[in-house]
Motif scaffolding. Structure first.
Motif, short mmCIF file in Angstrom:
data_model
loop_
_atom_site.label_atom_id
_atom_site.label_comp_id
_atom_site.label_asym_id
_atom_site.label_seq_id
_atom_site.Cartn_x
_atom_site.Cartn_y
_atom_site.Cartn_z
N MET A 31 0.80 -1.22 0.00
CA MET A 31 0.00 0.00 0.00
C MET A 31 0.84 1.28 0.00
O MET A 31 0.29 2.38 -0.12
CB MET A 31 -0.93 0.00 1.22
N LYS A 32 2.15 1.15 0.09
CA LYS A 32 3.04 2.31 0.24
C LYS A 32 2.78 3.41 -0.79
O LYS A 32 2.65 4.59 -0.43
CB LYS A 32 4.50 1.85 0.15
N HIS A 33 2.73 3.08 -2.06
CA HIS A 33 2.59 4.09 -3.11
C HIS A 33 1.13 4.41 -3.42
O HIS A 33 0.85 5.24 -4.29
CB HIS A 33 3.31 3.66 -4.38
N LEU A 34 0.22 3.76 -2.71
CA LEU A 34 -1.21 4.02 -2.93
C LEU A 34 -1.78 4.97 -1.89
O LEU A 34 -2.57 5.85 -2.21
CB LEU A 34 -1.99 2.70 -2.91
N ASN A 35 -1.37 4.77 -0.63
CA ASN A 35 -1.92 5.63 0.43
C ASN A 35 -0.93 5.82 1.59
O ASN A 35 -1.34 6.10 2.70
CB ASN A 35 -3.24 5.06 0.95
N GLY A 36 0.34 5.63 1.31
CA GLY A 36 1.35 5.81 2.35
C GLY A 36 1.58 4.58 3.21
O GLY A 36 2.32 4.64 4.18
#
Length: 179
Positions: A31-36
Motif C-alpha cells: 500500500m506504500k505508493h497508494l496511500n502511504g
C-alpha cells in the motif's frame, strides 16, 4: 476474454474474491505508493472498493479486475486492472479507445516478473479487440517498480500531472503505448 500465460492463471474478480482483495491490502509495503502504507479495512473494501469496481466491470469487454494465481500452487498473488483510461474523471475517453492497466501484487511475488507476465497476458487479449488503440498506466513517480513494468510493456512516458479522481487527486506519471 480469457488471458493465458506460462506460469499464471487468470479469473475475472467478483465480490466472492473479497477476502483475497482484503488480505492483499494488509501489507503496508503493498500500500506504500497508494496511500502511504495504510492497510485497507474490510469496511472500505465493501463500501468503496467493490461498488467502484462494479461501475466499470464488464467481463465481455475485459474491463475489471483479473485475479492472478500461480499455476503450480494455485496461490493468489495479486490482480491486474483493465478499464477505460480516466474512467472516474472528466477526462474520460468517451469512445473508450484507451484502456488503463493497473496492478497490485503481494510483496512475496515481487521481482519475479509476475506483474509483467500478467499485464502482457491482458494486453495480448486487448490487442485482439479492434476498438482499442492504446493502453496506458499511471503511478506516483516514486513507484519505480510499477514504472519498470510499464516500460517492459513497451509504454513510454507521456506526462507528469495531477491525476483527478473522486477518491482524491494524486501527482502521477502517465505512460502509454499504441496497440
Amino acid at each position: 476474454m480469457q488471458p493465458t500465460s506460462s506460469r499464471l492463471n487468470y479469473a475475472f474478480i467478483t465480490e466472492d474474491d473479497l477476502e483475497d482483495l482484503y488480505q492483499l491490502d494488509q501489507d503496508p509495503a503493498v500500500m506504500k505508493h497508494l496511500n502511504g502504507g495504510k492497510p485497507t479495512t474490510m469496511e472500505e473494501k465493501k463500501t468503496i472498493f467493490l461498488p467502484r469496481m462494479a461501475k466499470y466491470a464488464n467481463k465481455e469487454k475485459g474491463w475489471g479486475l483479473w485475479k492472478v494465481n500461480i499455476k503450480e500452487s494455485g496461490e493468489f498473488i495479486g490482480w491486474i486492472l483493465v478499464r477505460p483510461m480516466h474512467f472516474f474523471n472528466d477526462e474520460t475517453d468517451t469512445e473508450w479507445h484507451n484502456l488503463e492497466l493497473g496492478w497490485r501484487f503481494k510483496q512475496s511475488s515481487w521481482g519475479k516478473g509476475y506483474a509483467t507476465e500478467a499485464a502482457n497476458a491482458l494486453v495480448e487479449q486487448i490487442a485482439l479487440m479492434p476498438e482499442y488503440t492504446y493502453i496506458s498506466a499511471i503511478a506516483v513517480k516514486e513507484n519505480l517498480g510499477s514504472i519498470a513494468v510499464m516500460e517492459k510493456l513497451g509504454m513510454r512516458f507521456v506526462k507528469e500531472y495531477m491525476h483527478s479522481d473522486p477518491l482524491g487527486d494524486i501527482p502521477a506519471v502517465h505512460y502509454e503505448r499504441e496497440l
